[in-house]
Motif scaffolding. Structure first.
Motif, PDB file in Angstrom:
ATOM      1  N   LYS A 247       0.817  -1.216   0.000  1.00 31.85           N
ATOM      2  CA  LYS A 247       0.000   0.000   0.000  1.00 31.85           C
ATOM      3  C   LYS A 247       0.847   1.260   0.000  1.00 31.85           C
ATOM      4  N   THR A 248       2.105   1.135   0.379  1.00 29.91           N
ATOM      5  CA  THR A 248       3.016   2.276   0.346  1.00 29.91           C
ATOM      6  C   THR A 248       3.534   2.562  -1.050  1.00 29.91           C
ATOM      7  N   GLY A 249       3.253   1.673  -2.006  1.00 36.83           N
ATOM      8  CA  GLY A 249       3.762   1.831  -3.354  1.00 36.83           C
ATOM      9  C   GLY A 249       5.061   1.099  -3.599  1.00 36.83           C
TER      10      GLY A 249
ATOM     11  N   VAL B  44     -18.870  -1.654  -9.660  1.00 35.78           N
ATOM     12  CA  VAL B  44     -18.773  -1.520  -8.216  1.00 35.78           C
ATOM     13  C   VAL B  44     -18.193  -0.144  -7.923  1.00 35.78           C
ATOM     14  N   TYR B  45     -18.767   0.548  -6.953  1.00 35.70           N
ATOM     15  CA  TYR B  45     -18.282   1.889  -6.632  1.00 35.70           C
ATOM     16  C   TYR B  45     -16.892   1.824  -6.005  1.00 35.70           C
ATOM     17  N   VAL B  46     -16.020   2.718  -6.474  1.00 31.47           N
ATOM     18  CA  VAL B  46     -14.680   2.878  -5.919  1.00 31.47           C
ATOM     19  C   VAL B  46     -14.478   4.348  -5.598  1.00 31.47           C
ATOM     20  N   ASP B  47     -14.029   4.630  -4.393  1.00 35.22           N
ATOM     21  CA  ASP B  47     -13.732   5.999  -4.002  1.00 35.22           C
ATOM     22  C   ASP B  47     -12.733   6.607  -4.997  1.00 35.22           C
ATOM     23  N   PRO B  48     -13.064   7.732  -5.634  1.00 36.82           N
ATOM     24  CA  PRO B  48     -12.152   8.342  -6.622  1.00 36.82           C
ATOM     25  C   PRO B  48     -10.756   8.633  -6.070  1.00 36.82           C
ATOM     26  N   ASN B  49     -10.671   8.838  -4.770  1.00 34.94           N
ATOM     27  CA  ASN B  49      -9.364   9.109  -4.162  1.00 34.94           C
ATOM     28  C   ASN B  49      -8.576   7.836  -3.867  1.00 34.94           C
ATOM     29  N   ASN B  50      -9.204   6.673  -4.128  1.00 31.38           N
ATOM     30  CA  ASN B  50      -8.539   5.403  -3.829  1.00 31.38           C
ATOM     31  C   ASN B  50      -8.383   4.531  -5.069  1.00 31.38           C
ATOM     32  N   THR B  51      -8.552   5.131  -6.248  1.00 28.24           N
ATOM     33  CA  THR B  51      -8.312   4.363  -7.468  1.00 28.24           C
ATOM     34  C   THR B  51      -6.803   4.223  -7.705  1.00 28.24           C
ATOM     35  N   ILE B  52      -6.447   3.264  -8.539  1.00 32.08           N
ATOM     36  CA  ILE B  52      -5.041   3.098  -8.886  1.00 32.08           C
ATOM     37  C   ILE B  52      -4.498   4.367  -9.534  1.00 32.08           C
ATOM     38  N   GLN B  53      -5.281   4.958 -10.418  1.00 30.44           N
ATOM     39  CA  GLN B  53      -4.852   6.178 -11.089  1.00 30.44           C
ATOM     40  C   GLN B  53      -4.560   7.295 -10.094  1.00 30.44           C
ATOM     41  N   SER B  54      -5.474   7.482  -9.126  1.00 29.73           N
ATOM     42  CA  SER B  54      -5.291   8.532  -8.125  1.00 29.73           C
ATOM     43  C   SER B  54      -4.059   8.284  -7.274  1.00 29.73           C
ATOM     44  N   ARG B  55      -3.880   7.043  -6.834  1.00 31.58           N
ATOM     45  CA  ARG B  55      -2.739   6.720  -5.980  1.00 31.58           C
ATOM     46  C   ARG B  55      -1.414   6.860  -6.729  1.00 31.58           C
ATOM     47  N   LEU B  56      -1.387   6.502  -8.015  1.00 31.53           N
ATOM     48  CA  LEU B  56      -0.157   6.653  -8.788  1.00 31.53           C
ATOM     49  C   LEU B  56       0.210   8.128  -8.937  1.00 31.53           C
ATOM     50  N   ARG B  57      -0.783   8.969  -9.119  1.00 26.68           N
ATOM     51  CA  ARG B  57      -0.510  10.402  -9.213  1.00 26.68           C
ATOM     52  C   ARG B  57       0.080  10.925  -7.914  1.00 26.68           C
TER      53      ARG B  57
ATOM     54  N   HIS C  21       3.713   9.814  -7.668  1.00 25.98           N
ATOM     55  CA  HIS C  21       4.643  10.560  -8.520  1.00 25.98           C
ATOM     56  C   HIS C  21       4.859  11.983  -8.019  1.00 25.98           C
ATOM     57  N   ASN C  22       3.858  12.528  -7.344  1.00 22.31           N
ATOM     58  CA  ASN C  22       3.950  13.912  -6.885  1.00 22.31           C
ATOM     59  C   ASN C  22       4.500  14.044  -5.479  1.00 22.31           C
ATOM     60  N   SER C  23       4.748  12.901  -4.811  1.00 24.30           N
ATOM     61  CA  SER C  23       5.204  12.922  -3.431  1.00 24.30           C
ATOM     62  C   SER C  23       6.712  12.799  -3.366  1.00 24.30           C
ATOM     63  N   PRO C  24       7.343  13.390  -2.315  1.00 22.12           N
ATOM     64  CA  PRO C  24       8.783  13.169  -2.117  1.00 22.12           C
ATOM     65  C   PRO C  24       9.085  11.694  -1.963  1.00 22.12           C
TER      66      PRO C  24
ATOM     67  N   ASP D  75      10.584   9.973   0.150  1.00 21.98           N
ATOM     68  CA  ASP D  75      10.511   9.350   1.463  1.00 21.98           C
ATOM     69  C   ASP D  75       9.112   9.325   2.049  1.00 21.98           C
ATOM     70  N   GLU D  76       8.109   9.832   1.280  1.00 16.27           N
ATOM     71  CA  GLU D  76       6.742   9.801   1.771  1.00 16.27           C
ATOM     72  C   GLU D  76       6.090   8.477   1.399  1.00 16.27           C
ATOM     73  N   HIS D  77       5.108   8.067   2.225  1.00 11.63           N
ATOM     74  CA  HIS D  77       4.369   6.840   1.955  1.00 11.63           C
ATOM     75  C   HIS D  77       2.960   7.180   1.505  1.00 11.63           C
ATOM     76  N   LEU D  78       2.337   6.262   0.764  1.00 11.52           N
ATOM     77  CA  LEU D  78       0.966   6.447   0.276  1.00 11.52           C
ATOM     78  C   LEU D  78      -0.029   5.952   1.320  1.00 11.52           C
ATOM     79  N   THR D  79       0.004   6.505   2.473  1.00 16.99           N
ATOM     80  CA  THR D  79      -0.937   6.110   3.511  1.00 16.99           C
ATOM     81  C   THR D  79      -1.806   7.282   3.878  1.00 16.99           C
ATOM     82  N   ASP D  80      -3.040   6.971   4.273  1.00 12.66           N
ATOM     83  CA  ASP D  80      -3.959   8.022   4.666  1.00 12.66           C
ATOM     84  C   ASP D  80      -3.827   8.338   6.129  1.00 12.66           C
TER      85      ASP D  80
END
Length: 235
Positions: A153-155, A209-222, A225-228, A230-235
């Motif tokens: 989940k951290t990428g 099936v409904y998927v939260d737009p902020n939790n799609t693969i596309q959203s998470r990949l963006r 790519h935009n995060s430093p 050392d940052e993790h993809l966690t909420d």
């Protein structure tokens, strides 16, 4: 016999390096091929192609590699949707530098498989995709190892050993078959699980099936790519 099919495929290869690497199919490799062949026939979950194959994922990568840098596998198992599910590599009789090279090859190829599938499922849930696994079987001497690659989940990418077993070559070591059977049953369990994940990802990607737009693969990949770095993809 699958071993004869393997040798025939090798004979048709134009790459002389392939022919030099496997001039004949040794008895242990033949036994492993038979195991997987009958496993696929018995479960109906996977079918195999053999001998120095390039994965579909590598062919879809937007890069062009010289022939010397292409990663070829000894076998690939495809599921009922023709997706690559099992990568197979035989690393010879000795555990050494060649084994390490093959392990790195498995890591790279399994990563490519996951990345390619990810690019085709951009509207599916990121959380669901983190349960997607590419399985690998590496054979070294008389030992087979079942490996699993997935995206955390951290990428980050993760490769772990799931099971290992010694395939008996003589009657004296016959009790080792219990571990081999355990490995095959675990493989079956994982393949069934992945069939369910495939269906779920398809429903999500096609918006059934409904998927939260902020939790799609596309959203998470963006976000990745935009995060430093050392940052993790966690909420």
């Amino acid at each position: 016999m699958v071993a004869q099919e393997y040798e025939q495929n090798m004979a048709e290869q134009e790459d002389l390096a392939c022919l030099k690497r496997y001039p004949t199919v040794d008895k242990f490799l033949s036994k492993c091929l038979d195991l997987l062949k009958y496993f696929g026939a018995w479960t109906g979950l996977v079918s195999f192609l053999w001998c120095e194959l390039g994965s579909t994922a590598q062919k879809e990568l937007p890069i062009c590699l010289p022939d010397g840098q292409k990663k070829l596998l000894d076998g690939i198992g495809f599921d009922q949707s023709s997706l690559e599910r099992i990568l197979i590599e035989r690393s010879g009789e000795k555990d050494g530098d060649h084994t390490e090279e093959d392990t790195l090859k498995i890591m790279e190829c399994s990563h490519h498989c996951l990345k390619t599938e990810m690019d085709h499922l951009l509207y599916a849930s990121w959380d669901t995709f983190t349960n997607r696994r590419i399985l690998s079987i590496q054979c070294v001497s008389d030992k087979i190892t079942l490996l699993s690659t997935r995206c955390l989940k951290t990428g980050k990418w993760c490769l772990v050993e799931v099971r290992s077993a010694i395939v008996p070559r003589d009657w004296r070591r016959r009790n080792s078959w219990a571990r081999v059977m355990d490995l095959l049953f675990k493989l079956q369990e994982l393949l069934v699980e992945q069939e369910e994940i495939t269906a779920k990802l398809d429903r999500e990607h096609t918006r059934r099936v409904y998927v939260d737009p902020n939790n799609t693969i596309q959203s998470r990949l963006r976000r990745l790519h935009n995060s430093p770095a050392d940052e993790h993809l966690t909420d």
